[in-house]
Motif scaffolding. Structure first.
Motif, PDB file in Angstrom:
ATOM      1  N   SER A  67      -6.758 -13.348  12.202  1.00 19.06           N
ATOM      2  CA  SER A  67      -6.039 -14.596  11.964  1.00 19.06           C
ATOM      3  C   SER A  67      -5.208 -15.004  13.179  1.00 19.06           C
ATOM      4  O   SER A  67      -5.122 -16.186  13.529  1.00 19.06           O
ATOM      5  CB  SER A  67      -5.134 -14.443  10.739  1.00 19.06           C
ATOM      6  N   LYS A  68      -4.621 -14.024  13.830  1.00 16.79           N
ATOM      7  CA  LYS A  68      -3.743 -14.305  14.971  1.00 16.79           C
ATOM      8  C   LYS A  68      -4.511 -14.550  16.263  1.00 16.79           C
ATOM      9  O   LYS A  68      -4.150 -15.432  17.053  1.00 16.79           O
ATOM     10  CB  LYS A  68      -2.785 -13.120  15.170  1.00 16.79           C
ATOM     11  N   ILE A 112     -13.567 -13.832   7.218  1.00 11.40           N
ATOM     12  CA  ILE A 112     -14.761 -14.671   7.358  1.00 11.40           C
ATOM     13  C   ILE A 112     -14.364 -16.145   7.400  1.00 11.40           C
ATOM     14  O   ILE A 112     -14.919 -16.933   8.177  1.00 11.40           O
ATOM     15  CB  ILE A 112     -15.746 -14.394   6.206  1.00 11.40           C
ATOM     16  N   LYS A 113     -13.393 -16.511   6.590  1.00 15.15           N
ATOM     17  CA  LYS A 113     -12.898 -17.895   6.601  1.00 15.15           C
ATOM     18  C   LYS A 113     -12.369 -18.269   7.983  1.00 15.15           C
ATOM     19  O   LYS A 113     -12.671 -19.356   8.504  1.00 15.15           O
ATOM     20  CB  LYS A 113     -11.799 -18.050   5.552  1.00 15.15           C
ATOM     21  N   THR A 114     -11.596 -17.376   8.590  1.00 13.62           N
ATOM     22  CA  THR A 114     -11.065 -17.631   9.933  1.00 13.62           C
ATOM     23  C   THR A 114     -12.193 -17.805  10.937  1.00 13.62           C
ATOM     24  O   THR A 114     -12.167 -18.717  11.778  1.00 13.62           O
ATOM     25  CB  THR A 114     -10.149 -16.471  10.373  1.00 13.62           C
ATOM     26  N   LEU A 117     -14.003 -21.217  10.322  1.00 16.19           N
ATOM     27  CA  LEU A 117     -13.198 -22.355  10.772  1.00 16.19           C
ATOM     28  C   LEU A 117     -13.218 -22.484  12.292  1.00 16.19           C
ATOM     29  O   LEU A 117     -13.246 -23.594  12.831  1.00 16.19           O
ATOM     30  CB  LEU A 117     -11.757 -22.202  10.277  1.00 16.19           C
ATOM     31  N   ALA A 118     -13.232 -21.356  12.974  1.00 11.31           N
ATOM     32  CA  ALA A 118     -13.174 -21.378  14.436  1.00 11.31           C
ATOM     33  C   ALA A 118     -14.544 -21.541  15.086  1.00 11.31           C
ATOM     34  O   ALA A 118     -14.672 -22.211  16.120  1.00 11.31           O
ATOM     35  CB  ALA A 118     -12.514 -20.097  14.944  1.00 11.31           C
ATOM     36  N   ASP A 119     -15.581 -20.939  14.493  1.00 13.35           N
ATOM     37  CA  ASP A 119     -16.842 -20.765  15.221  1.00 13.35           C
ATOM     38  C   ASP A 119     -18.031 -21.565  14.704  1.00 13.35           C
ATOM     39  O   ASP A 119     -18.998 -21.764  15.445  1.00 13.35           O
ATOM     40  CB  ASP A 119     -17.233 -19.281  15.218  1.00 13.35           C
ATOM     41  N   TYR A 120     -18.016 -21.978  13.443  1.00 12.30           N
ATOM     42  CA  TYR A 120     -19.193 -22.672  12.914  1.00 12.30           C
ATOM     43  C   TYR A 120     -19.075 -24.176  13.151  1.00 12.30           C
ATOM     44  O   TYR A 120     -18.020 -24.757  12.911  1.00 12.30           O
ATOM     45  CB  TYR A 120     -19.358 -22.416  11.410  1.00 12.30           C
ATOM     46  N   PRO A 121     -20.141 -24.832  13.611  1.00 11.76           N
ATOM     47  CA  PRO A 121     -21.470 -24.279  13.890  1.00 11.76           C
ATOM     48  C   PRO A 121     -21.704 -23.866  15.346  1.00 11.76           C
ATOM     49  O   PRO A 121     -22.682 -23.191  15.637  1.00 11.76           O
ATOM     50  CB  PRO A 121     -22.394 -25.449  13.532  1.00 11.76           C
TER      51      PRO A 121
END
Length: 210
Positions: A67-68, A112-114, A117-121
């Motif tokens: 998260s951080k 997985i949510k983090t 949010l950061a990497d997909y797609p």
């Protein structure tokens, strides 16, 4: 630090002795950005032979650090998670969803949510293929729907432009979802696992239209 020593440090972080606990927490802080640290934490989390309390500490440490540091808010942050570690986590984390008890799965789900949010797609184009492939697998269907629920939530209450990636998700997943749902609702006296799948599917539909 190798797996056995990292396990000892995590166990020490549970100590009732303040000095031992603080020393372990300081060690974990120092190890955070070292190569393979996240990967080894993930290995401990999914190791069924490891003490559950240690696995839980590992999962919390993993979640908090991801998260951080996975996508730092400060663009000038010089400490980075090694890209090789990020790739290895992305390649392996999804398959563990169905293997974990609910307590650990909840922590992993937040991680997985983090990542989503950061990497997909852009940085995780293989994610959707993993979902669609495992929706066809009896052993992995819960994991696929669990991840799809997290993925669909990324686009809740977004503008039309921000929701563009959702169109591909709907196109590739919803026909499969409908087939799965139709099969599940016809089961007489379904077990709780079937009810959980139906609930996940309903939540996925809800997230995708709001």
């Amino acid at each position: 630090m190798d797996l056995s020593n990292l396990t000892l440090v995590l166990r020490a972080a549970l100590s009732h002795a303040p000095e031992e606990r603080k020393a372990a927490e300081a060690s974990l802080e120092q190890l955070q950005y070292t190569q393979q640290h996240l990967v080894r934490l993930l290995q401990i989390i999914v190791d069924g032979s490891c003490d559950m309390a240690v696995r839980q500490v590992a999962s919390i440490h993993f979640k908090n650090f991801v998260s951080k540091a996975w996508s730092p808010i400060d663009p000038d942050e010089t400490r980075k998670i090694p890209e090789g570690d990020k790739s290895m986590v992305r390649e392996n984390i999804l398959g563990f969803v169905t293997q974990l008890p609910p307590l650990l799965r909840a922590q992993l789900g937040e991680s997985i949510k983090t990542l989503i949010l950061a990497d997909y797609p852009e940085q995780w184009p293989s994610l959707l293929h993993w979902v669609t492939h495992n929706m066809e697998s009896q052993d992995q269907i819960f994991g696929a729907l669990y991840v799809l629920r997290i993925l669909s939530r990324k686009y809740e209450f977004k503008s039309e432009e921000e929701r563009i990636p959702l169109y591909q998700i709907v196109e590739e997943c919803f026909p499969r979802l409908l087939n799965i749902f139709s099969t599940l609702v016809q089961i007489v006296n379904p077990p709780i696992e079937v009810a959980d799948l139906i609930k996940l599917i309903c939540k996925i539909f809800w997230s995708s239209i709001y």
